[in-house]
Structure formats: structure tokens, C-alpha cells
Design an enzyme around this catalytic site. Structure first.
Site, PDB file in Angstrom:
ATOM      1  N   CYS A 144       0.275  -0.783   0.337  1.00 45.62           N
ATOM      2  CA  CYS A 144       0.051   0.209  -0.161  1.00 45.62           C
ATOM      3  C   CYS A 144       0.689   1.059   0.053  1.00 45.62           C
ATOM      4  CB  CYS A 144      -0.504   0.091   1.208  1.00 45.62           C
ATOM      5  SG  CYS A 144      -2.479   1.135   1.376  1.00 45.62           S
ATOM      6  N   CYS A 147      -0.462   3.747   1.812  1.00 43.99           N
ATOM      7  CA  CYS A 147      -0.636   3.442   3.599  1.00 43.99           C
ATOM      8  C   CYS A 147       1.492   4.083   4.358  1.00 43.99           C
ATOM      9  CB  CYS A 147      -0.881   2.460   3.770  1.00 43.99           C
ATOM     10  SG  CYS A 147      -1.952   2.181   3.407  1.00 43.99           S
ATOM     11  N   ASP A 148       1.917   3.746   3.426  1.00 46.91           N
ATOM     12  CA  ASP A 148       3.738   3.315   3.216  1.00 46.91           C
ATOM     13  C   ASP A 148       4.959   4.370   2.768  1.00 46.91           C
ATOM     14  OD1 ASP A 148       2.628   1.134   4.983  1.00 46.91           O
ATOM     15  OD2 ASP A 148       2.949   0.084   3.966  1.00 46.91           O
TER      16      ASP A 148
END
Ligand code: NAP
Length: 322
Positions: A144, A147-148
Site C-alpha cells: 500500500c 499507507c506507507d
């Protein structure tokens, strides 16, 4: 959220399994159609769309819209019309023969029963299956970018895959990373032309062609990968802080084996009105066998599935209109 008090012994008209764009649209249509509908979603609503940074091919938003915002709006809209939403993980589905036939859905929190079921289960990211992938998950290995990505500011990252997701997420990662290397097993991309063009024009994105990842290595965090050039057979090491894996998806349908017909990869087979091989069970979205997996097609299928399910339920109840 329209969670309210859920009675375990209640017989719902329609249970919707999965809260991505397909399930939320099915929920909107079912609720507006005056069906008593409960949607079960294990995490937050929105499915893969909720982890997509920017969506620019969903009509009505000329500048595009963020995935989480679109998902939140879809949920709000469905709940406003009376859709109930419960955060439970679906574990099993059982056909209860009788007059009328019904369906029992087992979750991590209990059991729900309904006259019809809409499967909107979506798909999860597929794993690469190389040494180091499990070990460094969350310590440099990610599925992701939204997200990261921000953790990799000014570092070098690798993206694996050559489809729309890999290339789009690679471009997104270039906002943070010093350099993004997209490693693809062939010498041409599967991604659509516009997305390819943007990547080729981005000075922070480059491509490592006809190459596969053999292993991911490091001590506490990812430090490097071992790559293999498929044309020459040569293996070599490349330093990097992160490895983002986007090599396709796999449908969340394992618990349906032996219940509805699926293809050899686990995608659910339906007719054009979203009916599965079992009367009373409908399917829509990414877990369905189909040509195009996008938010717009998920929504269209969700609407059709809900309408077909409503017709089915009304026939059972003797209130059908022709
Ligand atoms: P995908 O289209 O299935 O692409 C997967 C990519 O991973 C392919 O390039 C494939 O290589 C590669 N791959 C598969 N297994 C591999 C392995 N074991 N080792 C190395 N590489 C491997 O998956 P996706 O990109 O996640 O897209 C999924 C669906 O969502 C598609 O229908 C896509 O069009 C859609 N989508 C659309 C958008 C958009 O419209 N903006 C954005 C994201 C996704 P090969 O090419 O050699 O097969």
C-alpha cells in the site's frame, strides 16, 4: 454509521458481504428500494478504493477525488437511506433449505440470516512468494503506497509489477522517494497508455525490464533485493529501503468453495444480472469474473445486483411487480 442494535435472530431481506464500492452501491440501492439490508465489512468501508490515493476515472469529479473521500461519501449516502453497517468478518455462508430458502452467514461476532445475499467480497493484493517477503512485511515490504509511501522520503524504493496499480503507485511514491525503480518481468508494461506516459515522463521513476525479484534481504529493515535478469540469466543485488509489491489481486472467496460456481482462480461466475449459480445469491465487484476491475464497474454491478436481489425477495414475499 448505521450500526444500531443488531438482533441476531432477525431475518434480513438482503445481507451484503463486503463494503467496497460494489457493496456500498448495492447497499444504497437496496436501502432506497425499501429492503431491510445489512452490510458486513471487516475493516473500514471502501475496499481497495479506500487505499487509492487519487481516483480520476470515476465520472462527476473533473479534478479527481481521493479514494478515502469517495469511499466515505458512498458510505454516508447508503447509510442516509437506511443501510445498516456492521464491522464483522465473514467466515462462512450456508444455504438453509426450506420454504422459503434462506441464507445463514457466520462472522467473527455471530450469525446473520437473510432471504438473499449479495457477495461484494473484493480482492486482496497477491503476494510475490519470494524469500524475505513475509519476514520484512511492515519493515520495508508493503502492498500500500498510500499507507506507507511517506516513510520512504528521500530513499530509494523498488516497485514490483507492470500493471496499472504498479505504475500508478510508483508515480505516487516518487512524491516521497528519491528514486523509484519499477521492476517488471517483461519488456513492456500491461498498464494503460496514459499511466505509462506519465511514468516515462517522471524523472524520478525508472524501469528495470525483464527482471524478477529472487529475494528480499536486510537485517532489521529491508536493505537490498536480489534480482535476476531473465534475458541474460544474470543475478545481481540492488540496494533499496522499500519494496512495494503490486503483482495483481486474488479474490476473497475461499469460504465459498462448493457453494457458488467460480473459475479456476476463485472469481465468482454470474449472469449479466449478477445472479450466481445459486438462486438467491448475487455477486458484484472485483471478486466477480469480468473484463474491467474499476470503481465505476463495481458500482454499476452493485446497483444491478441489488435490483435483481430485490426482485428475488419481493417474489418470495409475494409482492413482486413485473
Ligand atoms: P494486473 O493488471 O493483474 O497486473 C499485475 C502485474 O503484475 C502484471 O504486470 C504482471 O506481469 C505482474 N506480475 C504478476 N505476477 C507476477 C510475478 N509472480 N512476478 C512478477 N510480476 C508479476 O494487476 P493490477 O495492476 O493490480 O490491476 C488490477 C486491476 O485493477 C486491473 O484490471 C487494472 O486495470 C485495474 N486498475 C485500474 C486502475 C486505473 O484505472 N487507474 C488503477 C489500478 C488498477 P505481466 O504483465 O507479465 O502479466
Amino acid at each position: 454509521m448505521g450500526q444500531g442494535h443488531l438482533q441476531q435472530d432477525e431475518l434480513w431481506d438482503i445481507l451484503i458481504l463486503g463494503g467496497g464500492p460494489a457493496g456500498l452501491t448495492a447497499g444504497l440501492y437496496a436501502a432506497r428500494g425499501d429492503m431491510r439490508a445489512l452490510l458486513l465489512e471487516k475493516l473500514v468501508a471502501g475496499g481497495q478504493a479506500a487505499t487509492t490515493e487519487w481516483i480520476e476515472n470515476y465520472p462527476g469529479f473533473p479534478e479527481g477525488i481521493s479514494g478515502p473521500e469517495l469511499a466515505q461519501k458512498m458510505e454516508e449516502q447508503a447509510v442516509r437511506f437506511g443501510l445498516q453497517v456492521a464491522h464483522e468478518e465473514v467466515q462462512g455462508l450456508e444455504v438453509v433449505e426450506g420454504d422459503p430458502r434462506s441464507f445463514r452467514v457466520r462472522t467473527d461476532r455471530g450469525v446473520h440470516q437473510a432471504l438473499a445475499v449479495i457477495l461484494a467480497l473484493g480482492a486482496d493484493w497477491r503476494e510475490l512468494g519470494v524469500p524475505g517477503e513475509e519476514e520484512f512485511r511492515g519493515r520495508g515490504v508493503s502492498y500500500c503506497a498510500t499507507c506507507d509511501g511517506p516513510f520512504f522520503r528521500d530513499q530509494e524504493v523498488l516497485v514490483v509489477g507492470g500493471g496499472d496499480t504498479a505504475v500508478e503507485e510508483g508515480i505516487y511514491l516518487a512524491k516521497f522517494a528519491r528514486k523509484v525503480h519499477i521492476v517488471h518481468r517483461r519488456d513492456r508494461l500491461r498498464a494503460s497508455a496514459l499511466i505509462q506516459k506519465r511514468a516515462f515522463e517522471n524523472p524520478k521513476v525508472d524501469f528495470i525490464w525483464s527482471t524478477v525479484v529472487e529475494s528480499i534481504e536486510g537485517s532489521q529493515q529491508v536493505e537490498k533485493v536480489r534480482l535476476k535478469d531473465l534475458k541474460t540469466g544474470n543475478s545481481w543485488e540492488k540496494d533499496c529501503a522499500g519494496v512495494f509489491i503490486f503483482v495483481g489481486t486474488t479474490p476473497n472467496t475461499q469460504f465459498l468453495a462448493g457453494i457458488v460456481e467460480m473459475d479456476e482462480r476463485g472469481y465468482i461466475l454470474t449472469d449479466e444480472d449478477m445472479r450466481t449459480s445459486v438462486d438467491g445469491i448475487f455477486a458484484c465487484g472485483d471478486a466477480r469474473k469480468k473484463l474491467l476491475r474499476q470503481v465505476i464497474t463495481a458500482c454499476g454491478e452493485g446497483a444491478t445486483a441489488a435490483f435483481a436481489a430485490q426482485q428475488y425477495v419481493e417474489k418470495l414475499k409475494g409482492t413482486a411487480y413485473e
